[in-house]
Design a protein around this motif. Structure first.
Motif, PDB file in Angstrom:
ATOM      1  N   VAL A  93       0.853  -1.184   0.000  1.00  0.00           N
ATOM      2  CA  VAL A  93       0.000   0.000   0.000  1.00  0.00           C
ATOM      3  C   VAL A  93       0.893   1.239   0.000  1.00  0.00           C
ATOM      4  O   VAL A  93       1.727   1.409   0.897  1.00  0.00           O
ATOM      5  CB  VAL A  93      -0.923   0.032   1.245  1.00  0.00           C
ATOM      6  N   ASP A  94       0.727   2.076  -1.006  1.00  0.00           N
ATOM      7  CA  ASP A  94       1.516   3.318  -1.122  1.00  0.00           C
ATOM      8  C   ASP A  94       3.010   3.040  -1.003  1.00  0.00           C
ATOM      9  O   ASP A  94       3.763   3.804  -0.378  1.00  0.00           O
ATOM     10  CB  ASP A  94       1.098   4.324  -0.040  1.00  0.00           C
ATOM     11  N   GLY A  95       3.436   1.938  -1.579  1.00  0.00           N
ATOM     12  CA  GLY A  95       4.860   1.603  -1.584  1.00  0.00           C
ATOM     13  C   GLY A  95       5.343   0.857  -0.358  1.00  0.00           C
ATOM     14  O   GLY A  95       6.491   0.412  -0.325  1.00  0.00           O
ATOM     15  N   ASP A  96       4.501   0.715   0.664  1.00  0.00           N
ATOM     16  CA  ASP A  96       4.893   0.014   1.887  1.00  0.00           C
ATOM     17  C   ASP A  96       4.311  -1.398   1.906  1.00  0.00           C
ATOM     18  O   ASP A  96       3.173  -1.612   1.487  1.00  0.00           O
ATOM     19  CB  ASP A  96       4.405   0.765   3.136  1.00  0.00           C
ATOM     20  N   ARG A  97       5.115  -2.323   2.429  1.00  0.00           N
ATOM     21  CA  ARG A  97       4.656  -3.703   2.547  1.00  0.00           C
ATOM     22  C   ARG A  97       3.974  -3.890   3.903  1.00  0.00           C
ATOM     23  O   ARG A  97       4.571  -3.690   4.954  1.00  0.00           O
ATOM     24  CB  ARG A  97       5.834  -4.667   2.443  1.00  0.00           C
ATOM     25  N   TRP A  98       2.713  -4.247   3.866  1.00  0.00           N
ATOM     26  CA  TRP A  98       1.953  -4.535   5.074  1.00  0.00           C
ATOM     27  C   TRP A  98       1.867  -6.045   5.245  1.00  0.00           C
ATOM     28  O   TRP A  98       1.698  -6.787   4.277  1.00  0.00           O
ATOM     29  CB  TRP A  98       0.542  -3.952   4.988  1.00  0.00           C
ATOM     30  N   GLU A  99       1.941  -6.481   6.493  1.00  0.00           N
ATOM     31  CA  GLU A  99       1.878  -7.916   6.762  1.00  0.00           C
ATOM     32  C   GLU A  99       1.061  -8.166   8.024  1.00  0.00           C
ATOM     33  O   GLU A  99       1.373  -7.640   9.091  1.00  0.00           O
ATOM     34  CB  GLU A  99       3.284  -8.488   6.933  1.00  0.00           C
ATOM     35  N   LEU A 100       0.027  -8.968   7.868  1.00  0.00           N
ATOM     36  CA  LEU A 100      -0.793  -9.402   8.994  1.00  0.00           C
ATOM     37  C   LEU A 100      -0.503 -10.881   9.229  1.00  0.00           C
ATOM     38  O   LEU A 100      -0.712 -11.709   8.344  1.00  0.00           O
ATOM     39  CB  LEU A 100      -2.277  -9.198   8.695  1.00  0.00           C
ATOM     40  N   LYS A 101      -0.037 -11.209  10.418  1.00  0.00           N
ATOM     41  CA  LYS A 101       0.226 -12.606  10.749  1.00  0.00           C
ATOM     42  C   LYS A 101      -0.820 -13.085  11.737  1.00  0.00           C
ATOM     43  O   LYS A 101      -1.148 -12.377  12.686  1.00  0.00           O
ATOM     44  CB  LYS A 101       1.616 -12.780  11.362  1.00  0.00           C
ATOM     45  N   TRP A 102      -1.354 -14.284  11.473  1.00  0.00           N
ATOM     46  CA  TRP A 102      -2.332 -14.843  12.384  1.00  0.00           C
ATOM     47  C   TRP A 102      -1.783 -16.133  13.010  1.00  0.00           C
ATOM     48  O   TRP A 102      -0.880 -16.784  12.480  1.00  0.00           O
ATOM     49  CB  TRP A 102      -3.653 -15.114  11.664  1.00  0.00           C
ATOM     50  N   ASP A 103      -2.342 -16.440  14.153  1.00  0.00           N
ATOM     51  CA  ASP A 103      -1.966 -17.647  14.889  1.00  0.00           C
ATOM     52  C   ASP A 103      -3.259 -18.296  15.358  1.00  0.00           C
ATOM     53  O   ASP A 103      -3.906 -17.817  16.298  1.00  0.00           O
ATOM     54  CB  ASP A 103      -1.075 -17.267  16.082  1.00  0.00           C
ATOM     55  N   GLU A 104      -3.664 -19.342  14.635  1.00  0.00           N
ATOM     56  CA  GLU A 104      -4.907 -20.045  14.919  1.00  0.00           C
ATOM     57  C   GLU A 104      -6.098 -19.091  14.991  1.00  0.00           C
ATOM     58  O   GLU A 104      -6.918 -19.131  15.907  1.00  0.00           O
ATOM     59  CB  GLU A 104      -4.782 -20.848  16.224  1.00  0.00           C
ATOM     60  N   GLY A 105      -6.160 -18.216  14.014  1.00  0.00           N
ATOM     61  CA  GLY A 105      -7.308 -17.337  13.878  1.00  0.00           C
ATOM     62  C   GLY A 105      -7.232 -16.055  14.658  1.00  0.00           C
ATOM     63  O   GLY A 105      -8.122 -15.209  14.553  1.00  0.00           O
ATOM     64  N   THR A 106      -6.189 -15.855  15.482  1.00  0.00           N
ATOM     65  CA  THR A 106      -6.035 -14.598  16.227  1.00  0.00           C
ATOM     66  C   THR A 106      -4.851 -13.812  15.676  1.00  0.00           C
ATOM     67  O   THR A 106      -3.931 -14.382  15.073  1.00  0.00           O
ATOM     68  CB  THR A 106      -5.813 -14.872  17.726  1.00  0.00           C
ATOM     69  N   VAL A 107      -4.877 -12.531  15.916  1.00  0.00           N
ATOM     70  CA  VAL A 107      -3.833 -11.663  15.382  1.00  0.00           C
ATOM     71  C   VAL A 107      -2.538 -11.860  16.167  1.00  0.00           C
ATOM     72  O   VAL A 107      -2.517 -11.741  17.398  1.00  0.00           O
ATOM     73  CB  VAL A 107      -4.256 -10.175  15.459  1.00  0.00           C
ATOM     74  N   SER A 108      -1.468 -12.175  15.449  1.00  0.00           N
ATOM     75  CA  SER A 108      -0.141 -12.256  16.065  1.00  0.00           C
ATOM     76  C   SER A 108       0.541 -10.898  15.992  1.00  0.00           C
ATOM     77  O   SER A 108       1.048 -10.402  16.992  1.00  0.00           O
ATOM     78  CB  SER A 108       0.715 -13.317  15.373  1.00  0.00           C
ATOM     79  N   TYR A 109       0.543 -10.307  14.774  1.00  0.00           N
ATOM     80  CA  TYR A 109       1.065  -8.935  14.636  1.00  0.00           C
ATOM     81  C   TYR A 109       0.596  -8.332  13.325  1.00  0.00           C
ATOM     82  O   TYR A 109       0.203  -9.049  12.394  1.00  0.00           O
ATOM     83  CB  TYR A 109       2.596  -8.895  14.753  1.00  0.00           C
ATOM     84  N   LEU A 110       0.657  -7.014  13.279  1.00  0.00           N
ATOM     85  CA  LEU A 110       0.442  -6.250  12.049  1.00  0.00           C
ATOM     86  C   LEU A 110       1.651  -5.348  11.908  1.00  0.00           C
ATOM     87  O   LEU A 110       1.925  -4.518  12.776  1.00  0.00           O
ATOM     88  CB  LEU A 110      -0.835  -5.415  12.121  1.00  0.00           C
ATOM     89  N   ARG A 111       2.370  -5.525  10.804  1.00  0.00           N
ATOM     90  CA  ARG A 111       3.625  -4.802  10.603  1.00  0.00           C
ATOM     91  C   ARG A 111       3.620  -4.105   9.255  1.00  0.00           C
ATOM     92  O   ARG A 111       3.102  -4.630   8.274  1.00  0.00           O
ATOM     93  CB  ARG A 111       4.806  -5.778  10.689  1.00  0.00           C
ATOM     94  N   VAL A 112       4.212  -2.921   9.218  1.00  0.00           N
ATOM     95  CA  VAL A 112       4.341  -2.180   7.974  1.00  0.00           C
ATOM     96  C   VAL A 112       5.810  -1.851   7.766  1.00  0.00           C
ATOM     97  O   VAL A 112       6.515  -1.460   8.695  1.00  0.00           O
ATOM     98  CB  VAL A 112       3.486  -0.881   7.997  1.00  0.00           C
ATOM     99  N   GLY A 113       6.269  -2.070   6.510  1.00  0.00           N
ATOM    100  CA  GLY A 113       7.653  -1.724   6.200  1.00  0.00           C
ATOM    101  C   GLY A 113       8.601  -2.895   6.172  1.00  0.00           C
ATOM    102  O   GLY A 113       9.822  -2.698   6.228  1.00  0.00           O
ATOM    103  N   GLY A 114       8.128  -4.119   6.109  1.00  0.00           N
ATOM    104  CA  GLY A 114       9.028  -5.259   6.015  1.00  0.00           C
ATOM    105  C   GLY A 114       9.561  -5.693   7.365  1.00  0.00           C
ATOM    106  O   GLY A 114       9.109  -5.253   8.426  1.00  0.00           O
ATOM    107  N   SER A 115      10.599  -6.570   7.320  1.00  0.00           N
ATOM    108  CA  SER A 115      11.117  -7.184   8.539  1.00  0.00           C
ATOM    109  C   SER A 115      11.682  -6.176   9.526  1.00  0.00           C
ATOM    110  O   SER A 115      11.681  -6.399  10.728  1.00  0.00           O
ATOM    111  CB  SER A 115      12.199  -8.213   8.181  1.00  0.00           C
TER     112      SER A 115
END
Length: 244
Positions: A175-197
């Protein structure tokens, strides 16, 4: 049997006990006296460890403390080798000790002069300070936005988990040049990160992002949700094309 006399070694060997005893006596006296200086230094510096160097006509003295106890007292003469008058190792050589003690009174005088130079340094310094503003309102607004982000991500994570069937996974979008990543763990949110590792964690199990970061990425998060909706729409389109 060959004796010392037969070898021409009928010589008296001087006993060092008296010299060693006198050295140990002097070292103990210095340890007691310099220990007071170490204690005062610890109170002044306020830490568990500390040291102070002081210059004298004969060289430089270094006193070091650990938790207020004297750890070592080092004399570095202007010419010659360093002398650990007090240390956790072996006692000093008697001759080196004598050299250091010739300058010890100057060390104490330098200490007193240094302490005297600090006297009155805080005179006139006001202890009246402005009241710090509360961050409660800012934190409440940040948490309000983050709570809504978490609610939205929880829905997304649950839906993807149902579709993918894996216990762990991620959904990513740019989105707008940034990499967004939503990680889930058995259906719950583990993290939401923007900008890569090495990027910013909007949601995580650790500390929350700053209010400024939340403000910066709030609009982009809308784009991330839109990307998710497009992903779901494509899945629905693909499934609709299946004929049985």
């Amino acid at each position: 049997m060959t004796t010392h006399a037969d070898l021409g070694l009928d010589l008296d060997v001087c006993d060092t006990d008296a010299v060693a005893d006198r050295r140990d006596e002097l070292v103990a006296a210095v340890r007691d006296h310099a220990g007071t200086i170490a204690y005062q230094l610890a109170k002044l510096q306020g830490g568990d460890y500390g040291r102070q160097e002081l210059s004298t006509p004969g060289g430089t003295w270094t006193v070091k403390h650990e938790a207020g106890e004297l750890e070592f007292l080092l004399f570095s003469p202007k010419s010659g080798s360093d002398v650990y008058v007090i240390s956790t190792q072996q006692p000093p050589d008697p001759a080196d000790l004598a050299t250091a003690l010739d300058d010890y009174a100057n060390f104490v005088a330098a200490w007193n002069e240094w302490v005297g130079s600090l006297s009155g340094v805080l005179d006139g310094v006001s202890a009246e300070f402005p009241e710090p503003d509360s961050t409660d309102g800012i934190v409440a607004e940040r948490d309000r936005v983050l709570d809504r982000v978490r609610e939205t991500c929880s829905v997304m994570a649950g839906e993807i988990y149902r579709y993918e069937g894996d216990n762990y996974g991620t959904f990513t979008a740019r989105v707008d040049g940034d990499r967004w990543e939503l990680k889930w763990d058995e259906g719950t949110v583990s993290y939401l990160r923007v900008g890569g590792s090495g990027g910013l964690y909007i949601l995580s199990q650790y500390e929350a992002p700053s209010a400024a970061d939340v403000r910066e990425y709030a609009d982009s998060f809308r784009g991330f949700v839109e990307a998710y909706n497009e992903f779901v729409a494509e899945l629905e389109s693909d499934l609709a094309a299946v004929e049985l």
